[in-house]
Design a protein around this motif. Structure first.
Motif, mmCIF file in Angstrom:
data_model
loop_
_atom_site.group_PDB
_atom_site.id
_atom_site.type_symbol
_atom_site.label_atom_id
_atom_site.label_comp_id
_atom_site.label_asym_id
_atom_site.label_seq_id
_atom_site.Cartn_x
_atom_site.Cartn_y
_atom_site.Cartn_z
ATOM 1 N N ASN A 148 11.491 87.303 68.705
ATOM 2 C CA ASN A 148 12.070 86.722 69.910
ATOM 3 C C ASN A 148 13.429 87.342 70.188
ATOM 4 O O ASN A 148 14.186 87.642 69.256
ATOM 5 N N HIS A 172 12.803 81.586 80.569
ATOM 6 C CA HIS A 172 11.374 81.884 80.531
ATOM 7 C C HIS A 172 11.036 82.858 81.641
ATOM 8 O O HIS A 172 11.684 82.875 82.694
ATOM 9 N N LYS A 232 2.418 71.819 73.146
ATOM 10 C CA LYS A 232 3.408 72.057 72.088
ATOM 11 C C LYS A 232 3.624 70.758 71.315
ATOM 12 O O LYS A 232 2.725 70.306 70.620
ATOM 13 N N THR A 238 4.654 72.144 79.439
ATOM 14 C CA THR A 238 3.308 72.359 78.931
ATOM 15 C C THR A 238 2.905 71.099 78.174
ATOM 16 O O THR A 238 3.740 70.245 77.872
ATOM 17 N N SER A 276 12.308 78.867 76.882
ATOM 18 C CA SER A 276 11.452 79.060 75.713
ATOM 19 C C SER A 276 12.195 79.235 74.400
ATOM 20 O O SER A 276 11.577 79.128 73.340
ATOM 21 N N SER A 277 13.497 79.493 74.430
ATOM 22 C CA SER A 277 14.155 79.751 73.142
ATOM 23 C C SER A 277 15.624 79.324 73.102
ATOM 24 O O SER A 277 16.404 79.885 72.346
ATOM 25 N N ARG A 304 11.741 83.266 66.229
ATOM 26 C CA ARG A 304 11.691 81.862 66.643
ATOM 27 C C ARG A 304 10.723 81.167 65.695
ATOM 28 O O ARG A 304 9.573 81.575 65.548
ATOM 29 N N THR A 343 3.476 77.909 83.298
ATOM 30 C CA THR A 343 3.867 78.886 84.308
ATOM 31 C C THR A 343 3.385 78.467 85.688
ATOM 32 O O THR A 343 4.127 78.559 86.675
ATOM 33 N N PRO A 354 5.032 77.497 70.199
ATOM 34 C CA PRO A 354 4.139 76.884 71.186
ATOM 35 C C PRO A 354 2.840 76.335 70.606
ATOM 36 O O PRO A 354 2.098 75.666 71.321
ATOM 37 N N SER A 362 9.313 72.351 78.328
ATOM 38 C CA SER A 362 8.065 72.603 77.605
ATOM 39 C C SER A 362 8.210 72.553 76.095
ATOM 40 O O SER A 362 7.319 72.073 75.395
ATOM 41 N N HIS A 363 9.327 73.053 75.574
ATOM 42 C CA HIS A 363 9.456 73.165 74.126
ATOM 43 C C HIS A 363 10.031 71.926 73.460
ATOM 44 O O HIS A 363 10.134 71.885 72.227
#
Length: 425
Positions: free
Chosen positions: A349, A130, A233, A230, A179-180, A365, A103, A39, A206-207
């Motif tokens: 992670n 997430h 990133k 987001t 997120s992953s 991660r 979030t 992030p 977001s990622h």
């Protein structure tokens, strides 16, 4: 200095040396270490100037042209720029640039589209989802019924299970992204599953939103109803959120959900920095950046795989790679500490079918957005793969002494950081 002037003129080092000391130490850390936490990234000098500008003192509840305070015309202009640039980046019908975080972007979507108790279908946290997608300890999990889909044995989204669960539970909202999860999402497939049960769709990108903006990752539009991301990133912006919708009518619901639904006044300084970074993302140079981000992630992935580390899904389509440490007898928290001691920051992670707690985990991660922002490319990513592998191999062979710093490895990481400096001192 007179009592009347100190407030406007006394520098931080004099006014509060304790805080100044921590800030100086953090700058030294960032300059001297290699940032591989997914992030994290850096702002351009221009975006930092916008964020640190006098705009921070404006109070601007509401939206451009419909504020609740006077003296807002300049901030209105900035927010309108940010909105139009965000729409252009993602070919969206509507954009809301006010969310304070990813979030809160997701919370606004819940507020706009659902009622408490409604069912949501989202990815399990250990598979790559997430916490704001329905984790029981999160507001989204307390107020809504969450059904989770996961991944196949090889780590890819199980779309058959997604469809089966959708038919069984009839969710009001289906969420993808997180997120992953390291692979491209089949947005048309998700859209078709949602249509079977009359569900709305949300893609949390977001990622990998920077890759979408550069057309290095499939676009969620026109297949998904709402997209959240987001901005800090691989968009290289300030910490904050962004919500995009397929059409303007749905966008009006989102606007009401953000304000007055879940937030009060926005942060004009952050919106100013968003406007700058969105403008940067629309320039041709950003495409080169995004391509290096993805290429570095794939180089790291292949380099670690060549050293015998298990890579979740065998590779990556996003700005990070997921390493499953179970085949090497390592835990994520221990590996994270050892790497940080050698000047390389990553984060522990969960990986698919992980039995460890989120504070321990069985994986790492490793992200590439920040190293690409510093100017690094495949050669440096390959060297970083060797550094990481050397640290972790040493740790696996001798857990007791593996935490001790090997100065030769640490010097290699330090040399990379010096070769690609941050802002001028």
């Amino acid at each position: 200095m007179t009592a009347k002037r100190w407030f406007f003129e006394e520098p931080l080092t004099q006014a509060d040396p304790e805080v100044a000391r921590y800030i100086a130490a953090e700058e030294s850390r960032q300059r001297g270490q290699i940032e591989l936490i997914a992030p994290k990234n850096y702002l351009s000098r221009a975006a930092r100037e916008a964020m640190g500008s006098i705009v921070v003192f404006a109070t601007v509840e509401g939206y451009p042209g419909k504020r609740y305070h006077a003296g807002v015309e300049n901030v209105d202009g900035i927010e309108r720029l940010a909105i139009e640039r965000a729409k252009a980046m993602f070919a969206a019908g509507h954009a809301n640039v006010q969310p304070h975080s990813g979030t809160q972007s997701n919370q606004a979507v819940y507020f706009a589209l659902l009622s408490p108790g409604d069912t949501v279908l989202s990815m399990d946290l250990s598979s790559g989802g997430h916490l704001s997608h329905g984790l029981k300890s999160n507001l989204s999990g307390r107020w809504f019924k969450t059904i989770s889909y996961g991944t196949t044995a090889d780590g890819f989204i199980d779309y058959e299970a997604m469809e089966r669960l959708a038919r069984e539970h009839r969710p009001k909202l289906i969420i993808v992204g997180g997120s992953s999860y390291p692979r491209a999402i089949n947005f048309p497939k998700v859209s078709s599953i949602a249509a079977l049960v009359g569900a709305m769709t949300l893609a949390d990108v977001s990622h990998f939103s920077g890759l979408i903006a550069a057309k290095e990752y499939p676009s969620p539009f026109p297949y998904m109803d709402v997209v959240t991301t987001t901005t800090n990133k691989n968009l290289r912006g300030p910490r904050g959120g962004l919500i995009l919708t397929r059409d303007a009518a749905l966008g009006r619901k989102i606007d009401s959900a953000v304000f007055p639904g879940i937030q009060g006044g926005p942060l004009p300084d952050v919106i100013a920095a968003k406007a700058v970074c969105f403008g940067e993302a629309l320039k041709p140079e950003f495409i080169d950046y995004a391509r290096r981000v993805l290429s570095c992630a794939r180089t790291l992935s292949s380099g670690l795989s060549a050293r015998g580390f298990k890579i979740v899904t065998g590779g990556t389509d996003v700005p990070f790679t997921m390493v499953d440490l179970r085949t090497r007898g390592l835990k994520g928290d221990i590996a994270q500490k050892a790497l940080e001691a050698h000047g390389v920051t990553t984060n522990r992670n969960l990986v698919p079918q992980d039995t460890e707690s989120p504070n321990v985990t069985s994986g790492l991660r490793i992200g590439t957005s920040a190293i690409a922002a510093r100017g690094m490319a495949d050669a440096e990513a390959s060297e970083l793969a060797e550094i990481i592998a050397d640290v972790l191999d040493r740790l696996a062979k001798n857990p007791g002494q593996g935490q001790e710093i090997d100065s030769s490895i640490a010097e290699r990481a330090s040399a990379l950081a010096k070769k690609f400096p941050l802002y001028p001192t």
